[in-house]
Every structure is written in structure tokens, then in C-alpha cells.
Motif scaffolding. Structure first.
Motif, PDB file in Angstrom:
ATOM      1  N   ASP A   1       7.794   6.259   8.592  1.00 49.22           N
ATOM      2  CA  ASP A   1       7.855   7.131   9.713  1.00 49.22           C
ATOM      3  C   ASP A   1       6.270   7.280  10.409  1.00 49.22           C
ATOM      4  O   ASP A   1       5.698   8.138   9.845  1.00 49.22           O
ATOM      5  N   ALA A   2       5.484   6.654  11.467  1.00 53.99           N
ATOM      6  CA  ALA A   2       4.166   6.174  11.703  1.00 53.99           C
ATOM      7  C   ALA A   2       3.778   7.848  12.115  1.00 53.99           C
ATOM      8  O   ALA A   2       2.771   8.153  12.249  1.00 53.99           O
ATOM      9  N   ARG A   3       4.832   8.269  12.500  1.00 49.22           N
ATOM     10  CA  ARG A   3       4.897   9.362  13.782  1.00 49.22           C
ATOM     11  C   ARG A   3       4.508  11.033  12.825  1.00 49.22           C
ATOM     12  O   ARG A   3       2.960  11.716  12.830  1.00 49.22           O
ATOM     13  N   ARG A   4       4.898  11.118  11.799  1.00 47.81           N
ATOM     14  CA  ARG A   4       4.533  12.146  10.288  1.00 47.81           C
ATOM     15  C   ARG A   4       3.597  11.106   9.750  1.00 47.81           C
ATOM     16  O   ARG A   4       3.096  11.845   8.688  1.00 47.81           O
ATOM     17  N   TYR A   5       3.724  10.144   9.251  1.00 48.15           N
ATOM     18  CA  TYR A   5       2.907   9.917   8.440  1.00 48.15           C
ATOM     19  C   TYR A   5       2.108   9.243   7.047  1.00 48.15           C
ATOM     20  O   TYR A   5       2.088   8.281   6.758  1.00 48.15           O
ATOM     21  N   ASN A   6       1.176   9.349   8.905  1.00 45.92           N
ATOM     22  CA  ASN A   6       0.617   7.843   9.614  1.00 45.92           C
ATOM     23  C   ASN A   6      -0.498   8.115   8.371  1.00 45.92           C
ATOM     24  O   ASN A   6      -0.935   9.033   8.392  1.00 45.92           O
ATOM     25  N   ASN A   7      -1.260   6.733   7.721  1.00 42.85           N
ATOM     26  CA  ASN A   7      -2.562   7.695   6.542  1.00 42.85           C
ATOM     27  C   ASN A   7      -3.687   7.977   7.691  1.00 42.85           C
ATOM     28  O   ASN A   7      -3.992   6.945   9.181  1.00 42.85           O
ATOM     29  N   LEU A   8      -4.287   8.995   7.857  1.00 37.14           N
ATOM     30  CA  LEU A   8      -5.821   9.380   8.706  1.00 37.14           C
ATOM     31  C   LEU A   8      -6.462   8.815   8.899  1.00 37.14           C
ATOM     32  O   LEU A   8      -7.917   8.914   9.917  1.00 37.14           O
ATOM     33  N   GLY A   9      -6.851   7.750   7.597  1.00 36.56           N
ATOM     34  CA  GLY A   9      -8.056   6.757   7.713  1.00 36.56           C
ATOM     35  C   GLY A   9      -7.616   5.756   8.711  1.00 36.56           C
ATOM     36  O   GLY A   9      -8.584   5.056   8.243  1.00 36.56           O
ATOM     37  N   TRP A  10      -6.821   5.144   8.862  1.00 36.97           N
ATOM     38  CA  TRP A  10      -5.912   3.997   9.863  1.00 36.97           C
ATOM     39  C   TRP A  10      -5.783   3.724  11.097  1.00 36.97           C
ATOM     40  O   TRP A  10      -5.486   2.760  11.624  1.00 36.97           O
ATOM     41  N   GLY A  11      -5.495   5.223  11.709  1.00 40.94           N
ATOM     42  CA  GLY A  11      -5.283   5.340  12.556  1.00 40.94           C
ATOM     43  C   GLY A  11      -3.849   5.261  12.663  1.00 40.94           C
ATOM     44  O   GLY A  11      -3.017   5.862  11.508  1.00 40.94           O
ATOM     45  N   PRO A  12      -2.604   4.663  13.588  1.00 39.33           N
ATOM     46  CA  PRO A  12      -1.253   5.203  13.455  1.00 39.33           C
ATOM     47  C   PRO A  12      -0.759   4.142  12.956  1.00 39.33           C
ATOM     48  O   PRO A  12       0.248   3.678  13.464  1.00 39.33           O
ATOM     49  N   VAL A  13      -0.710   3.618  11.864  1.00 44.30           N
ATOM     50  CA  VAL A  13      -0.213   3.222  10.845  1.00 44.30           C
ATOM     51  C   VAL A  13      -0.292   3.859   9.573  1.00 44.30           C
ATOM     52  O   VAL A  13      -1.034   4.857   9.164  1.00 44.30           O
ATOM     53  N   GLN A  14       0.829   3.873   8.807  1.00 39.46           N
ATOM     54  CA  GLN A  14       1.942   4.258   7.777  1.00 39.46           C
ATOM     55  C   GLN A  14       1.251   3.213   6.466  1.00 39.46           C
ATOM     56  O   GLN A  14       1.681   2.242   6.819  1.00 39.46           O
ATOM     57  N   GLY A  15       0.897   3.323   5.627  1.00 35.87           N
ATOM     58  CA  GLY A  15       0.168   2.530   4.159  1.00 35.87           C
ATOM     59  C   GLY A  15      -0.261   3.322   3.724  1.00 35.87           C
ATOM     60  O   GLY A  15      -1.002   4.427   3.358  1.00 35.87           O
ATOM     61  N   THR A  16      -0.349   2.583   2.272  1.00 38.25           N
ATOM     62  CA  THR A  16      -1.406   2.784   0.930  1.00 38.25           C
ATOM     63  C   THR A  16      -2.481   2.157   1.140  1.00 38.25           C
ATOM     64  O   THR A  16      -1.831   0.632   0.832  1.00 38.25           O
ATOM     65  N   GLY A  17      -3.711   2.303   0.864  1.00 38.59           N
ATOM     66  CA  GLY A  17      -4.942   1.271   0.167  1.00 38.59           C
ATOM     67  C   GLY A  17      -6.278   1.601   0.945  1.00 38.59           C
ATOM     68  O   GLY A  17      -5.951   3.025   1.240  1.00 38.59           O
ATOM     69  N   GLY A  18      -7.037   0.927   0.122  1.00 33.84           N
ATOM     70  CA  GLY A  18      -8.947   1.225   0.605  1.00 33.84           C
ATOM     71  C   GLY A  18      -8.824   3.084  -0.646  1.00 33.84           C
ATOM     72  O   GLY A  18      -9.512   3.124   0.107  1.00 33.84           O
ATOM     73  N   SER A  19      -8.104   2.825  -1.698  1.00 30.65           N
ATOM     74  CA  SER A  19      -8.157   4.140  -1.872  1.00 30.65           C
ATOM     75  C   SER A  19      -8.597   5.385  -1.010  1.00 30.65           C
ATOM     76  O   SER A  19      -8.906   6.568  -1.491  1.00 30.65           O
TER      77      SER A  19
END
Length: 730
Positions: free
Chosen positions: A99-117
Motif C-alpha cells: 500500500d504505497a499510500r501508507r507505506y511508500n519509501n520516503l526516499g523514492w517518492g510514491p513507491v513502496q520498496g526496500t533498497g538502496g540502504s
């Protein structure tokens, strides 16, 4: 203490983007069964984002980032528990839904995911506020119940206390009342001097489950009627299926079906072994008319030709051409880097089941937003109809963050091909992962530098040739600017050394058909090696100590200089190494590099034998990654990074012949063994800065530190990875 205002315009924009704090205190369903005659009733409170507290006194942190062994669950829970003042023993973690509305990666914009440390870095403020808000609501509930001022109520180790009256209550006892409190407009965050969990060693939250076997990975998923799929992929990239005879495969006991899909032929069976045997029995003819047919030697030869001409400029300062032409002394070096496999211990896999509402996916989910969209497109669904269950992953190193969602898309095609009549578990065997996956791109670097009559560095040219990882990905439109893939040149275009005349340019050939993907520390895997080895060679040419030479060039970069000084000091830089046995040569080398906003310096000590074989005896590492949320996890990540990088020095290489990958498993794609590991010392720089990445930044400096140590021992500058013993023979 600091105060964070939740309702300012900037915060409101973040909330509207789905990145802000949503918090609910949760009453477990078993406590609400009475009205339903003992049946589970709906949860009476608003769905939460990052935290829930049950009447059973459990504090559940909802982690938006994948736990793939790097310790993210522990770090994220520590941040929440610190501001909440929870007892560590009452804290548990579960993975967030897609759910990118609540759990987006703040470093990536409107995308949920894990990466880039980014897990800890992008969650730091967000989760501190989540914990502090819950704490304030618990305090307000207790104050209202007891009729005392909230300012007299304290929280410690999971208990809310009013010292003057001697009253206290657990979080669970206050959960229902706290949930009725208004969310405060402001929350007070702790002063770092009051931290009692952050900066301390706390047990990993996933440790027990991974020890006793209760931790749930994709291979543990068993659904009623589930079939296991194994896929035959073409041996060359770009080849397609011409024909298949599946009669022998269907005759294998346990095989249920054989289906054609865009990526190959899938065999479905009751278990993995039967599916593999069925695949082995397939008689397939592949169409290679559009397949990629070059080998590794031909690719690198082409790269070297491209390096003879200027590329697209990524950074230019001063007049490097004039500086090099007028230099008293000019040095040149070329470096070659092979393709590398990710080789995570758990190969790619996932489970997909269709139902009336859409589909469910179970896997070590790293790229929720991208994967949701890709699976939805295959199945003709809306992205929100793809419900992802994030399980533990047995490593990734970038592989599960597939820019094309390749293995999930493959599983979706299989489910679609059988009409969704059964859930499907797709299993990639090691050979599939090694030969049909994605790779760290091969690269060729060429560098030139000029020294003046006093040995000062006056000019620098760095040319890189290699495939763009971002090309063809959803991130290309956002990240590739003016023809420059930033992950190709990271570590080169932002070189910190004070060089008055500098140019970095790039060739990104578009017709090399090898699939490439981010690999642990991405571009810095090769740029750190070329730049730090060349800097070391320049220091030698200038007659300077390698550490002192670097420090002089890093006067404007105190954090680089800080880790370099610390590593050199703890390694005993400047003191002679103890001599080796008869015929052995010993050396010490250094490297420093920034990646993912963290700074790492390493000093390596090596011993070289007469036959050219060598061992890395010791690595001293200094790291500055801001506030150390959990020093034990940081040390573990650094030690693991050094072992991971050591594999690239000793063995790591994917080679192609006539377009076919030659390696297949760990017998011919070797990784470092425990007997290869050096003594490792990790020193963490005390810092008040916000946390930055730690999963990747200790990878890049290891290879150049070792290469520089080998040069100190043997006098030979080696400019390719892996470093073969035959190149070091006396």
C-alpha cells in the motif's frame, strides 16, 4: 526533547501523499468476540500504519521494509520502541501489506520498496513520531482515568506510571482507552542523550524464529491443492521457444501439467523434485535468430574500443584537457570488471493464488509497487487487487528488486495459463538463478591523471563503459538525465578529492543483450575500485604516503577524512607489519569511499606466497553512518559486506561464451568460504547525524584496499577483478 508539529503545510503534503503517520491502537479480535457469540468480530479501531498495541500487551511494529537478513525489522522496531518506551520483550514485527499510500519509501517518492540502504534512513523521523504519538495517547488515557495531570505521568519499560500516587498500568490495560484519545497535534521526541535502546545492543527480533525454524519463508508456504512450477528457460538471452515435445515430461510421476509461457516452458507437479524431473524430460528446440550471441571477451573488447572516444559528460570542472596536456607527469590506467550474479542463498520463488477478489502473492517481497503493477497487468487486474504478503527473504543483494518483476510475472503467466485452477509455487533452482536471471553489469574504466612538478594532482579524466541498469526500468524517466545513468557513475561523478580540473564521462551501449540489475552497492562496486586504486598509484608516483595523500585531498570532506584517520589509526598505519614465513611477502593497503550517504574506510593486510596465492589476514573498518541505531547489527552488516566483497576479489565472475552463461552453481561460481575470512575489526564513528545506509556501504572499499595491499606487497598494480594468483607469482 524536541517538538515535531504534525499539522504544518509540509507535513500535510506528506500525509496526503500517503507517507505520513497513521496510527491506531489495536484491540485484538479475541477481545471483541462477546458480541458475536464467540465468533471473531471486526476490529473496532481504524486500521493502523506502523504500530498497534493489543490488550494482550503486545506491541506490534508494522514494517514497510523487507527483512532479508540485513536487520531491518530490528532497526525499525528499535526506533518505535525507543520513543514509545516499550519493553523490548513485548515488541514484535510483522510485514506491511502492499500500500504505497501508507507505506511508500520516503526516499523514492510514491513507491513502496526496500533498497538502496534506505530502510532506516527514510523511516527514522516517521517511526519516531509513530512511537511518540502512541506514548502520548497512552499517557493521556492514564491521566484521564486517574484524574491527574498528564505532566506527572511517565512511561518506562512498557508501563505507564504516576509516581505520586503509586499507580501504574501496562500498555495493554490502557489500549482501549488510549485508542479513544485524539491524536495529538504535536509530539515531543526524546533528546538522544535519553536513548535507552537506540545505540545499544538489543537482540534481533528475527533471531529466534530463524534459529528454531518457525520463521516463514516462501518455501514454507503450503496451500491446499498447490502445484509447484519449474521453468525451462532458453540458454541464450533473447531466444524464444520454437517447439517442445512434452510427452516424456507428462509421463513423469507427480507431473500435472506442462504450459508454454512467454519466458519458456513451465512444468507443474505435486512437488519440486517431480517438476524438475519433468523439466529435464522436455525435448525443446529454441529459436536463436534474435538471441544475444557475444561472449565476455568480445563484450570487453567492444568496451575498450568505446573507451578510446569521449562519452556523455557526467561531471566537468575546470579544464582537464589542458591540465593533462601541461602536466609534468601523466599516468594512465584501465580497469575491467566482469558480470556478477547475486547468488542469494534463497533463489527466486513466489506463490500466487487467484480468487474472486483478485490474487494473493506470498514471497520475500522487495518491490511492492512495481510488482503489484506488473502482476496486475498480466492478470488483467487493478494493482490494488494484487495482495502481497511480505515474508522473510533469504538474501537478495538487489535481485528481488527486479525492475521487470521477472519471476513474479513468470508465476502470474503460469497461473493464468492453467486458468487459476490451483495455487502455484514457482521455484527457481540455483541453475535457473545463475543462468536466466539478472547480473551486475560488466564495466571497463579508463583513467588519466596529471601531476605537476611538485607532485600535486592537477588533472583527472575518468571514462566508464557499461550497460545502464536504469534503461528500460520504471525509474529511467525520473533518474536518467541528459543520457547519464546516475547509478553507472556513482562513486566517480561525486569523487570527493580536491582536483581542480576533472571530467567524468560515460558510454552506455544499448545493444548488449545481457539483463543487468542493481547489485549490492550498485555502481560503487566498480567505481570505488578504479578510483581508489588509481589514487593509491598516484600517491606512490608523487612519493607520498597513501593515507596522508588522501587526507590532503579531503580537506573539504571531514566525514571521509574522519573514517580514514580512524581506520588508519586502529590498523597501526605507518608501523611495519610482522614478517611472514620464508618466501612470503606482506602488505597493507587502504581505501575510503562514500555510498548511500555513509562513509567507510578500510585497511587490509595481506600475505602473498611464492606461488602467487594470497590470503587477506586482517581488515580494519571505520564507518560513519550517523546515529548507530543498533551497533551490533551495524557490525554484522559490515562483516557480512566484507565477506561478500571478498568473493568478488577471490572468485566472482560470470562469463559468457557465444551468448551462454558458463556458470551454473556454487561449484563453478565460487564464493568466499569461512576459511577465507580475515580478522575483521569494525569501528563506528560516534555521530549525532540522522542514520544513513549500512547494508551496502562497506562493500566498495574492500576490493581496492586488498588490491592496494597486494601492490604494497608485490609492487604489482592489478587492474581487474577477480585477482588471480597467477598474476602475483614471484
Amino acid at each position: 526533547m524536541s517538538t515535531t508539529t504534525l499539522e504544518n503545510p509540509a507535513r500535510r503534503r506528506v500525509l496526503q501523499a500517503g507517507a505520513g503517520l497513521t496510527l491506531a491502537l489495536y484491540l485484538p479480535v479475541h477481545a471483541a468476540r462477546a458480541a458475536a457469540g464467540g465468533q471473531e468480530a471486526a476490529t473496532p479501531f481504524v486500521p493502523n500504519a506502523f504500530l498497534r498495541i493489543g490488550e494482550d500487551n503486545r506491541v506490534t511494529v508494522i514494517a514497510k521494509h523487507l527483512e532479508m537478513g540485513q536487520g531491518s525489522y530490528t532497526g525499525l522496531a528499535t526506533i518505535v520502541a525507543e520513543e514509545l518506551d516499550a519493553a523490548w520483550s513485548q515488541v514484535q514485527v510483522e510485514g506491511a501489506p502492499a500500500d504505497a499510500r501508507r507505506y511508500n519509501n520516503l526516499g523514492w517518492g510514491p513507491v513502496q520498496g526496500t533498497g538502496g540502504s534506505t530502510a532506516i534512513a527514510n523511516s527514522w523521523q516517521q517511526l519516531r513520531e509513530a512511537g511518540a504519538t502512541a506514548r502520548a495517547m497512552l499517557v493521556a488515557a492514564a491521566a484521564a482515568q486517574w484524574g491527574v495531570p498528564a505532566g506527572e505521568v511517565t512511561v518506562s519499560e512498557g508501563e505507564v506510571i504516576h509516581a505520586a500516587s503509586g499507580r501504574k498500568a501496562s500498555f495493554g490495560q490502557l489500549a482501549r482507552a488510549a485508542a479513544q484519545q485524539p491524536v495529538p497535534q504535536q509530539v515531543r521526541l526524546k533528546d538522544p542523550k535519553d536513548f535507552r535502546l537506540i545505540g545499544k545492543r538489543v537482540p534481533r527480533v528475527d533471531g529466534a524464529g530463524k534459529t528454531d525454524g518457525s520463521a516463514r519463508f516462501t518455501q514454507d508456504v503450503q496451500l491446499p491443492g498447490m502445484l509447484v512450477a519449474v521453468v525451462a528457460h532458453p540458454p541464450r538471452f533473447g531466444a524464444t521457444l520454437k517447439s517442445v515435445d512434452d510427452r516424456k515430461a507428462r509421463a513423469v510421476r507427480g507431473v500435472v501439467d506442462v504450459v508454454r509461457i512467454p519466458s519458456g516452458v513451465a512444468v507443474l507437479a505435486r512437488d519440486t523434485w517431480s517438476a524438475k524431473k519433468g523439466r529435464d524430460a522436455l525435448e525443446i528446440e529454441w529459436d536463436d535468430s534474435r538471441a544475444f550471441r557475444l561472449g565476455s571477451a568480445e563484450i570487453l573488447a567492444r568496451y575498450r574500443e568505446l573507451a578510446a572516444t569521449p562519452g556523455v559528460v557526467a561531471r566537468r570542472e575546470g579544464d582537464p584537457d589542458r591540465a593533462l596536456a601541461n602536466a609534468a607527469r601523466t599516468l594512465e590506467a584501465a580497469y575491467d570488471f566482469p558480470y556478477l550474479a547475486h547468488a542469494a542463498m534463497e533463489p527466486m520463488n513466489c506463490v500466487i493464488r487467484l480468487d474472486a477478489d483478485g490474487c494473493e502473492v506470498w514471497n520475500g517481497e522487495q518491490f511492492q509497487t512495481v510488482d503489484q503493477a506488473a502482476v496486475a497487468q498480466v492478470l488483467g487486474l487493478r494493482p490494488e487487487q494484487v495482495r502481497l504478503h511480505m515474508l522473510y527473504a533469504g538474501g537478495s543483494f538487489g535481485r528481488r528488486a527486479s525492475k521487470t518483476s521477472d519471476y513474479l510475472v513468470e508465476a502470474a503467466h503460469i497461473v493464468k495459463a492453467i486458468g487459476g485452477r490451483a495455487p502455484v509455487k514457482l521455484v527457481w533452482l540455483r541453475e535457473d538463478d545463475m543462468r536466466a536471471g539478472y547480473y551486475r553489469p560488466a564495466f571497463h574504466h579508463r583513467l588519466w591523471a596529471g601531476l605537476d612538478a611538485r607532485g600535486r594532482l592537477v588533472g583527472w579524466r575518468h571514462r566508464l563503459v557499461g550497460q545502464s541498469i536504469l534503461a528500460g526500468s520504471p525509474f529511467e524517466p525520473m533518474m536518467v538525465k541528459d543520457g547519464i545513468d546516475p547509478v553507472s557513475v556513482e562513486g566517480a561523478a561525486n569523487l570527493p578529492y580536491a582536483i581542480p580540473n576533472l571530467v567524468v564521462d560515460l558510454h552506455s551501449p544499448q545493444d548488449i543483450g545481457v539483463p543487468v540489475l542493481w547489485w549490492r552497492s550498485v555502481g560503487s562496486t566498480h567505481t570505488a575500485f578504479s578510483t581508489e586504486c588509481f589514487i593509491d598509484e598516484l600517491a606512490q608516483a608523487a612519493g607520498q604516503d597513501p593515507v596522508a595523500w588522501r587526507l590532503a585531498l579531503l580537506a573539504q570532506h571531514p566525514r571521509h577524512a574522519g573514517v580514514l584517520r580512524l581506520a588508519a589509526e586502529r590498523a597501526g598505519w605507518g608501523r611495519p607489519l610482522a614478517p611472514g614465513a620464508a618466501g612470503e611477502r606482506r602488505g597493507r593497503g587502504v581505501a575510503v569511499h562514500e555510498s548511500f550517504h555513509s562513509y567507510v574506510a578500510q585497511v587490509a593486510e595481506v600475505t602473498v606466497r611464492e606461488d602467487g596465492s594470497y590470503r587477506v589476514d586482517r581488515v580494519v573498518c571505520a564507518v560513519d553512518c550517523g546515529i548507530a541505531v543498533n551497533p551490533d547489527v551495524i557490525r554484522a552488516q559490515v562483516e557480512g559486506s566484507i565477506g561478500f566483497a571478498l568473493s568478488t576479489v577471490l572468485h566472482g565472475e560470470i562469463t559468457l561464451r557465444d551468448g551462454e552463461v558458463q556458470q551454473s552453481n556454487f561449484h563453478d561460481y565460487l564464493v568466499a568460504r569461512i576459511t577465507d575470512m580475515p580478522q575483521v575489526e569494525v569501528h563506528i564513528v560516534p555521530s549525532a547525524a540522522n542514520p544513513t545506509g549500512i547494508g551496502e556501504p562497506a562493500v566498495p572499499p574492500l576490493a581496492p584496499a586488498v588490491a592496494n595491499a597486494l601492490a604494497a606487497a608485490t609492487g604489482r598494480r592489478l587492474r581487474q577483478l577477480p585477482i588471480r594468483p597467477e598474476l602475483l607469482r614471484a
